[in-house]
Design a protein around this motif. Structure first.
Motif, PDB file in Angstrom:
ATOM      1  N   ALA A  69       0.823  -1.212   0.000  1.00 33.21           N
ATOM      2  CA  ALA A  69       0.000   0.000   0.000  1.00 33.21           C
ATOM      3  C   ALA A  69       0.853   1.256   0.000  1.00 33.21           C
ATOM      4  N   SER A  70       1.953   1.253   0.735  1.00 31.18           N
ATOM      5  CA  SER A  70       2.875   2.385   0.773  1.00 31.18           C
ATOM      6  C   SER A  70       4.185   1.891   1.365  1.00 31.18           C
ATOM      7  N   GLN A  71       5.217   2.711   1.259  1.00 29.70           N
ATOM      8  CA  GLN A  71       6.510   2.297   1.808  1.00 29.70           C
ATOM      9  C   GLN A  71       6.493   2.222   3.328  1.00 29.70           C
ATOM     10  N   GLY A 125      12.174   4.082  -2.325  1.00 34.73           N
ATOM     11  CA  GLY A 125      13.095   5.185  -2.564  1.00 34.73           C
ATOM     12  C   GLY A 125      12.589   6.500  -2.010  1.00 34.73           C
ATOM     13  N   GLN A 126      13.496   7.286  -1.464  1.00 34.55           N
ATOM     14  CA  GLN A 126      13.167   8.599  -0.916  1.00 34.55           C
ATOM     15  C   GLN A 126      14.186   9.630  -1.391  1.00 34.55           C
ATOM     16  N   LEU A 127      13.786  10.890  -1.343  1.00 35.77           N
ATOM     17  CA  LEU A 127      14.716  11.981  -1.536  1.00 35.77           C
ATOM     18  C   LEU A 127      15.444  12.247  -0.220  1.00 35.77           C
ATOM     19  N   HIS A 128      16.598  12.888  -0.302  1.00 37.79           N
ATOM     20  CA  HIS A 128      17.278  13.282   0.922  1.00 37.79           C
ATOM     21  C   HIS A 128      16.372  14.216   1.724  1.00 37.79           C
ATOM     22  N   HIS A 129      16.303  13.957   3.029  1.00 35.29           N
ATOM     23  CA  HIS A 129      15.419  14.775   3.856  1.00 35.29           C
ATOM     24  C   HIS A 129      15.930  14.822   5.294  1.00 35.29           C
ATOM     25  N   PHE A 130      15.450  15.808   6.025  1.00 41.24           N
ATOM     26  CA  PHE A 130      15.670  15.904   7.469  1.00 41.24           C
ATOM     27  C   PHE A 130      14.435  15.343   8.165  1.00 41.24           C
ATOM     28  N   ASP A 131      14.631  14.683   9.300  1.00 38.98           N
ATOM     29  CA  ASP A 131      13.524  14.047  10.008  1.00 38.98           C
ATOM     30  C   ASP A 131      12.748  14.984  10.931  1.00 38.98           C
ATOM     31  N   TYR A 132      13.185  16.214  11.075  1.00 41.13           N
ATOM     32  CA  TYR A 132      12.606  17.048  12.128  1.00 41.13           C
ATOM     33  C   TYR A 132      11.130  17.357  11.906  1.00 41.13           C
ATOM     34  N   GLY A 133      10.619  17.167  10.686  1.00 45.22           N
ATOM     35  CA  GLY A 133       9.278  17.630  10.341  1.00 45.22           C
ATOM     36  C   GLY A 133       8.193  17.218  11.308  1.00 45.22           C
ATOM     37  N   ASN A 134       8.175  15.948  11.732  1.00 47.56           N
ATOM     38  CA  ASN A 134       7.159  15.495  12.691  1.00 47.56           C
ATOM     39  C   ASN A 134       7.789  15.163  14.044  1.00 47.56           C
ATOM     40  N   HIS A 135       8.915  15.819  14.350  1.00 42.59           N
ATOM     41  CA  HIS A 135       9.570  15.678  15.651  1.00 42.59           C
ATOM     42  C   HIS A 135       9.609  17.001  16.432  1.00 42.59           C
TER      43      HIS A 135
END
Length: 300
Positions: A69-71, A125-135
């Motif tokens: 369904a999703s990653q 697959g993902q793009l480079h990202h920072f995790d802070y968004g939902n932290h």
């Protein structure tokens, strides 16, 4: 396939000053043999209560269609049905490491998940990202000692064929604004490093460290990880999970009973000596969590 666990000759590693320095310098560190082989083996057996064994999955992928369904379909939130998996979330080596990295013993464990991935199930697959968004409600402050620490405990061997996480040293992004949180696909491709290791290894990084998920490059492969997030307690604008929402589950009650007072405190449970404890609360909490040793909470 599930990672092989080496025999009793394995020396398991605790976090060292060199590891801490590497995390400070680069934003991440990978430590092999961090979890004892026996604990890894028992956790591997316990995780089949959450996900299919690779042989079963690839024998009939249609029977496990929800995993496509999703990653994120293979994610399961803590607490898990089995203590052999739950206890890795509060593993003493991990607590010791977080205390050294965060510079405090007053820690908050604010998220824990198990993640199963299978080759061909979905695009991981993902793009480079920072995790802070939902932290956090804001953005990380690079000049602050307040660290939001992420831990990936590998429960299977991970090679470059097994959808490893790719990470970029913070040295390469020190002058890069945190917005946008997701970077273009090619901007840091030459600086990224694959996070690989045997089952029982741990990948520690900060939420201001750029990274991405990747796809499997060979068929018939699977990857299993345990994700744990810790931080110093106290900032109102950071976190992710309100643990009382889980507190009515049978798994939660069993896990609380099995934990030590130090481990419970990671979730906000009042520590021994806290003013919360009196004759009434000791009695009633002991009734709520049948079998919990309440003696530590009787000592002022």
């Amino acid at each position: 396939m599930v990672g092989r666990v080496s025999g009793s000759a394995t020396i398991f590693m605790k976090v060292s000053d060199a590891h801490i320095q590497q995390l400070k310098d680069n934003g991440y560190v990978v430590i092999e043999n961090f979890i004892e082989p026996e604990l890894v083996s028992r956790a591997q057996e316990a995780m089949w209560e959450l996900c299919p064994r690779p042989a079963d999955y690839f024998a009939n992928t249609g029977a496990h269609a929800p995993l496509s369904a999703s990653q994120f379909a293979g994610l399961h939130r803590f607490p898990f049905p089995n203590w052999d998996l739950n206890r890795l979330v509060v593993n003493q080596n991990l607590i010791d490491a977080a205390e050294k990295i965060c510079g405090t013993t007053d820690l908050e464990l604010y998220q824990a998940e198990f993640w199963a991935k299978y080759s061909g199930a979905v695009d991981y697959g993902q793009l480079h990202h920072f995790d802070y968004g939902n932290h956090t409600l804001v953005v990380p402050k690079r000049a602050s000692m307040h660290v939001q620490l992420a831990a990936f405990i590998l429960l299977s061997d991970v090679s470059e064929a097994d959808a490893p996480t790719y990470v970029v040293s913070t040295k390469s992004v020190r002058d890069t604004p945190f917005v946008p949180r997701t970077q273009t696909s090619s901007a840091f491709a030459s600086q990224e490093v694959a996070v690989t290791g045997t089952a029982g290894s741990i990948f520690l990084y900060k939420t201001d460290t750029l990274h991405r998920g990747s796809n499997f490059t060979q068929p018939g492969r699977a990857r299993f990880t345990l994700l744990v997030n810790l931080q110093p307690r106290g900032w109102r604008w950071t976190g992710r999970t309100a643990w009382p929402r889980e507190a009515l589950s049978e798994s939660w009650s069993e896990t609380m009973v099995r934990m030590t007072p130090q481990q419970r405190a990671l979730f906000g449970f009042p520590a021994p000596g806290d003013e919360y404890w009196d004759e009434q609360t000791i009695r009633d909490v002991g009734m709520r969590y049948s079998g919990m040793d309440m003696d530590p909470y009787r000592q002022r």
